[in-house]
Design an enzyme around this catalytic site. Structure first.
Site, short mmCIF file in Angstrom:
data_model
loop_
_atom_site.label_atom_id
_atom_site.label_comp_id
_atom_site.label_asym_id
_atom_site.label_seq_id
_atom_site.Cartn_x
_atom_site.Cartn_y
_atom_site.Cartn_z
N ASN A 10 0.87 -1.16 0.00
CA ASN A 10 0.00 0.00 0.00
C ASN A 10 0.92 1.23 0.00
OD1 ASN A 10 -1.76 2.06 0.49
ND2 ASN A 10 -2.37 1.38 2.54
N LYS A 12 0.18 4.23 -0.23
CA LYS A 12 -0.45 5.41 0.37
C LYS A 12 -0.22 6.63 -0.53
CE LYS A 12 -0.08 3.14 4.80
NZ LYS A 12 0.08 3.21 6.25
N HIS A 98 -9.33 1.08 5.16
CA HIS A 98 -8.04 1.30 5.83
C HIS A 98 -8.27 2.26 7.00
CE1 HIS A 98 -3.94 2.46 6.67
NE2 HIS A 98 -3.57 1.38 6.02
N GLU A 100 -6.65 4.67 8.01
CA GLU A 100 -6.43 6.08 7.68
C GLU A 100 -7.66 6.68 7.00
OE1 GLU A 100 -2.70 5.42 5.69
OE2 GLU A 100 -1.81 4.91 7.63
N GLU A 168 -4.95 -4.86 10.66
CA GLU A 168 -3.92 -3.84 10.83
C GLU A 168 -4.16 -3.12 12.16
OE1 GLU A 168 -2.10 -2.61 6.83
OE2 GLU A 168 -3.82 -1.32 7.16
N GLY A 174 2.95 2.39 10.71
CA GLY A 174 3.88 3.50 10.53
C GLY A 174 4.61 3.91 11.79
N SER A 214 3.93 -2.03 10.25
CA SER A 214 5.40 -2.06 10.43
C SER A 214 6.01 -3.41 10.08
CB SER A 214 5.78 -1.62 11.85
OG SER A 214 5.34 -0.30 12.10
P1 13P Z 1 3.34 0.44 7.59
O1 13P Z 1 3.87 -0.84 6.99
O2 13P Z 1 4.04 1.66 7.10
O3 13P Z 1 3.25 0.35 9.08
O4 13P Z 1 1.83 0.61 7.06
C1 13P Z 1 0.96 -0.46 7.16
C2 13P Z 1 -0.28 -0.12 6.45
O5 13P Z 1 -1.03 0.74 6.87
C3 13P Z 1 -0.56 -0.82 5.19
O6 13P Z 1 -1.85 -0.60 4.77
#
Ligand code: 13P
Length: 251
Positions: A10, A12, A98, A100, A168, A174, A214
């Site tokens: 992803n 982002k 997601h 976010e 997640e 992150g 992560s």
């Molecule tokens: P990270 O791997 O940067 O922690 O992000 C995970 C994520 O949100 C994938 O959708």
């Protein structure tokens, strides 16, 4: 049934055209450099890069996905993209729900379910994301939150072929904090039990449940080695070809 791991990136809101096409081309080269990889690979770039990335990975077996879609097929929804437009652009998958998006755009389980159903109607496969916050984990609500998001967000018509669940934990995204393999496995097993209760034994056996938060080449092997973890949804480490490939190789 053995579940084939899915290694999904992803991206982002990262990457300009040059970065995205270079990353996609490098991955395509690595993919074509071997045969019988024991995993499926997916990359989900920002919308404007989708066409270029589809071209860059053509013939490699790497799938391309969107990071979100609208619940409607078309219409007056400025700034949104429909599942049908993604499909037409060459996508096979779309991520919905997601954390976010749930946070930045106040998406509810109901919204996520409607988006997932639009994705299936458009002929895409859907990755439905769920996960608890740190506050919910500390309050002992982890399993309850994940069960309730799963039940509320799962599209009608979900099958192991068209639907993937991504667990997640919000506190691990992150942050460099990863769920321990044991913590992740506990939630994955609970999600699989929910799939079984809702869709039956065969669906529970076949539906992939990814871990995200992560994940990196150093921790992927142990996470993906858990019995109910069927790959990863990877953010930061998906932006570097060597790291993303390293995670895939841990399969
Ligand atoms: P990270 O791997 O940067 O922690 O992000 C995970 C994520 O949100 C994938 O959708």
């Amino acid at each position: 049934m053995t579940r084939r791991p899915l290694i999904a990136g992803n991206w982002k809101m990262n990457g300009l055209a040059a970065d995205g096409t270079a990353l996609a081309s490098t991955l395509a080269g690595k993919m074509k450099g071997g045969s019988d990889h024991p995993f499926n690979m997916l990359v989900c770039p920002p919308f404007p890069l989708i066409g270029k990335v589809v071209d860059a990975v053509a013939g490699s077996g790497i799938a391309v996905g969107g990071q979100d879609c609208h619940m409607a097929e078309k219409g007056a929804h400025t700034g949104d993209t429909s599942a049908w437009i993604l499909k037409d652009a060459g996508c096979d998958y779309v991520i919905v729900g997601h954390s976010e998006r749930r946070t930045d755009h106040a998406e509810t389980d109901e919204t996520v379910k409607a988006k997932a159903e639009a994705a299936l109607a458009a002929g895409l496969r859907v990755i439905v994301c769920i996960g608890e916050t740190l506050q919910q984990r500390e309050a002992g609500q982890t399993l309850e939150v994940n069960r309730s998001q799963f039940q509320g967000s799962l599209p009608d018509g979900a099958t192991p072929e068209n639907t993937v669940i991504a667990y997640e934990p919000v506190w691990a995204i992150g942050t460099g904090l990863t769920a321990t393999p044991g913590q992740a496995q506990d939630v994955h097993a609970a999600i699989r039990a929910e799939i079984k209760g809702k869709l039956g034994d065969a669906a529970a056996e076949g539906m992939r449940v990814l871990y995200g938060g992560s994940m990196n080449p150093g921790n992927a092997r142990e996470l993906i080695g858990q019995p109910d973890i069927d790959g990863g949804l990877i953010g930061g480490a998906a932006l570097k070809a060597d790291d993303f490939w390293g995670i895939a190789e841990s399969c």
